[in-house]
Each structure stands twice: as C-alpha cells, then as structure tokens.
Design a protein around this motif. Sequence first.
Motif, short mmCIF file in Angstrom:
data_model
loop_
_atom_site.label_atom_id
_atom_site.label_comp_id
_atom_site.label_asym_id
_atom_site.label_seq_id
_atom_site.Cartn_x
_atom_site.Cartn_y
_atom_site.Cartn_z
N CYS A 50 0.25 -29.57 29.80
CA CYS A 50 -0.90 -28.75 29.42
C CYS A 50 -0.87 -28.39 27.94
O CYS A 50 -1.91 -28.41 27.26
CB CYS A 50 -0.92 -27.48 30.26
SG CYS A 50 -1.18 -27.78 32.02
N TYR A 89 -14.57 -21.51 38.33
CA TYR A 89 -13.77 -22.73 38.24
C TYR A 89 -12.45 -22.59 39.00
O TYR A 89 -11.72 -21.62 38.81
CB TYR A 89 -13.46 -23.07 36.77
CG TYR A 89 -12.98 -24.49 36.58
CD1 TYR A 89 -13.85 -25.48 36.16
CD2 TYR A 89 -11.66 -24.85 36.86
CE1 TYR A 89 -13.42 -26.79 36.01
CE2 TYR A 89 -11.23 -26.15 36.72
CZ TYR A 89 -12.11 -27.12 36.29
OH TYR A 89 -11.70 -28.42 36.15
N HIS A 91 -8.94 -24.67 39.47
CA HIS A 91 -8.18 -25.73 38.80
C HIS A 91 -7.50 -26.68 39.78
O HIS A 91 -7.21 -26.34 40.93
CB HIS A 91 -7.14 -25.11 37.87
CG HIS A 91 -6.03 -24.39 38.60
ND1 HIS A 91 -4.94 -25.04 39.14
CD2 HIS A 91 -5.84 -23.07 38.86
CE1 HIS A 91 -4.14 -24.17 39.71
NE2 HIS A 91 -4.66 -22.95 39.56
N GLY A 98 -0.23 -25.46 37.98
CA GLY A 98 -1.44 -25.06 37.28
C GLY A 98 -1.70 -23.57 37.37
O GLY A 98 -1.02 -22.84 38.09
N SER A 102 -3.56 -23.94 32.50
CA SER A 102 -3.60 -25.40 32.65
C SER A 102 -4.95 -26.00 32.30
O SER A 102 -5.03 -27.13 31.81
CB SER A 102 -3.20 -25.80 34.07
OG SER A 102 -4.13 -25.32 35.02
N HIS A 103 -6.03 -25.29 32.56
CA HIS A 103 -7.37 -25.80 32.31
C HIS A 103 -8.14 -24.91 31.33
O HIS A 103 -9.36 -24.89 31.33
CB HIS A 103 -8.13 -25.91 33.64
CG HIS A 103 -7.62 -26.99 34.55
ND1 HIS A 103 -6.33 -27.00 35.03
CD2 HIS A 103 -8.22 -28.09 35.07
CE1 HIS A 103 -6.16 -28.06 35.80
NE2 HIS A 103 -7.29 -28.73 35.83
N CYS A 107 -12.12 -25.22 30.57
CA CYS A 107 -13.04 -24.17 30.96
C CYS A 107 -13.85 -23.65 29.77
O CYS A 107 -15.06 -23.41 29.89
CB CYS A 107 -12.27 -23.02 31.62
SG CYS A 107 -11.63 -23.42 33.27
N ALA A 120 -12.44 -18.51 35.58
CA ALA A 120 -11.37 -19.35 36.12
C ALA A 120 -10.50 -18.51 37.04
O ALA A 120 -10.21 -17.35 36.74
CB ALA A 120 -10.52 -19.94 34.99
#
Length: 312
Positions: A50, A89, A91, A98, A102-103, A107, A120
């Motif tokens: 990540c 969201y 993940h 995660g 991680s995202h 996002c 998220a």
Amino acid sequence: MTAKPARDPRDYSWLPADIQAFIARTEAAYPADAVTFSIQQQRAFYDRLCADFDPPHPPGVTTEDLTLAGVPCRRYTPTAPRSGVTAIYFHGGGFVVGGLHSHDAICAELAEGAQVVLIAVDYRLAPEHTHPAAYDDCAAVVDSVPGAKVLIGDSAGGTLAAAVSATRGETAQIAGQVLIYAALGGDPSLPSYTRHAFAPMLTRADVEFYGTVRYAGGVAPVGDVTATPLAADSYEGLPPTAIFSAEADPIASDSVEYAARLAEAGVPVEMTEEPGLVHGYLRARHMSEGARASFRRITSALAALAAQAVAQ
C-alpha cells in the motif's frame, strides 16, 4: 489444418507490458505465495504494498477520521460535492488484510472524480473476527448514514457491497452499487475458475484460502446472502448496478453470473469486463493505460449513479 496448441495456463506473457510491470512491482512487496505466510506477515506485506502505491490526494480533497455505529471510518470531501447522496466504500483484501490506509488514495480520487462525499469503512478482519463481523460492520455504517447512498467495493469489498444491498435495500436508501472484480460466491465450475486458475495477483488456490479463513470452522454457510451474494433466491428490487471485472482473474465469472441474474430480475445493470487486466488493477491506474481507462469508467459510473440518486 493444424490445431492450435493449448495455452499454458500458467503463461500470462500475453498481458500488456505495463500490466506485467505492475505485477512485478506488486510481487516485490507482496509475494505471489503470500497466503502461505502467517496472517501477521500477510498484513505486513500488504502494508508495504500500500505504501508503494499511495500517491498524494488530489488537491482540495479533505479527510476526516470518525466513528460511525462503532466502526472506524474515513470521510472524503471533494472540492464541489453534490448534495443529497453519499458513497460508501468497502475495501478489498480477502477479508484478511487492508483498512483505511490500504485504499486511501483510491477513495480520495474517486471522491474528487465523482464529486461525491465518500466514506471508507474499516470493518473487522478475519480470522480474528469471522463472518458475519465484516458484514455487520458494513451494514451498521450504511444504516447510520442518512440519505441516499451508493455502495462501492473491490474484491472482498464488492462482496460486502452486494451483500448489504441485498439485505438492506430500500430500507437504507441504497440507490446504486459499483462492484469491482468482486468475489460473489460463484460456483467453481464457472469458466474463469478453470481458465484463470493460475492467474497472477490472484489464483484459484488463493480464492479457496480466502473462502475458508473468513468463516468459523472454515466452512461457508449455505444459502447465506450476507456471505455470498449469489446465494440469493431473488434479485428483484436491487439498486442500479455497475460491474467491472478483470479478464485475467479466476473470479471474473462471478461478475458475469451476477449481472445476468440482475438483468433477468429487471434490475438496471452495466457489465464491463476489462481486457488485459488482472485482479487488483485499481493500484495500476497510474502506470497502466488499461487500468487508467477502467478507473475513469468506474469514476463515471459512480458519478452517474450519484446524480441519478439526487434526481429521484
């Protein structure tokens, strides 16, 4: 006429060069056999991955960490957010790895690109918290957010988005869903499970590992749509849906099957299989032309569903 020899199922040299580079860069941080390591080591690998694929946020996007329904979350506010709708969201990460980190960039870019406030969700992970812990967290957050919502998730997060849509539906004002290379509980006899059993980024053996570690006793509950959305008896009443799958992915057939069932039930659905892409390609959006184009399509789908929700 001479028959064309069958392709070696382990040979993915036909993938585009930029995706080959993405795979190599990924495997430098997250080994191809990561599932053979301890859960703690898998998470360490994933955190390293990540960090390597985490560009700065688009200018003007602001974030706030908060707790909703007892679940840690992060809210992304774009420069000109449309009112009346929120994206939520979930993940990916096989239900094992995660979190908010991680995202994070994904996002932020989705929020800005679609001009929608996005939340998220840092749901609990297996094996410490087996099913239905992750589902319960995601459903609780969705229930706690007022107004219309568009759910979006990749991989395991796509599972969760589809599961929450199936069970919360109109009660929680879910106005749309965007599913990205989602694991939906498809039968392993579906074509992609065999055709891409040895795909880079995710193999059929990986799918089987993630499909057991999330359950107490290692066995998936039968007929439980909160675990496997393709276990549903009916798909009527589900929200408009945009589905994206990767060509070289053992679970690609899940998306095809799910889209077909939605269409049969009269649910508006758009299904896109992205050629030459692999599971996890969201991270390749800044180094692969195909992934970049798909990310634009995903962002446009999110924006369209959000605009439709506001117009209703």
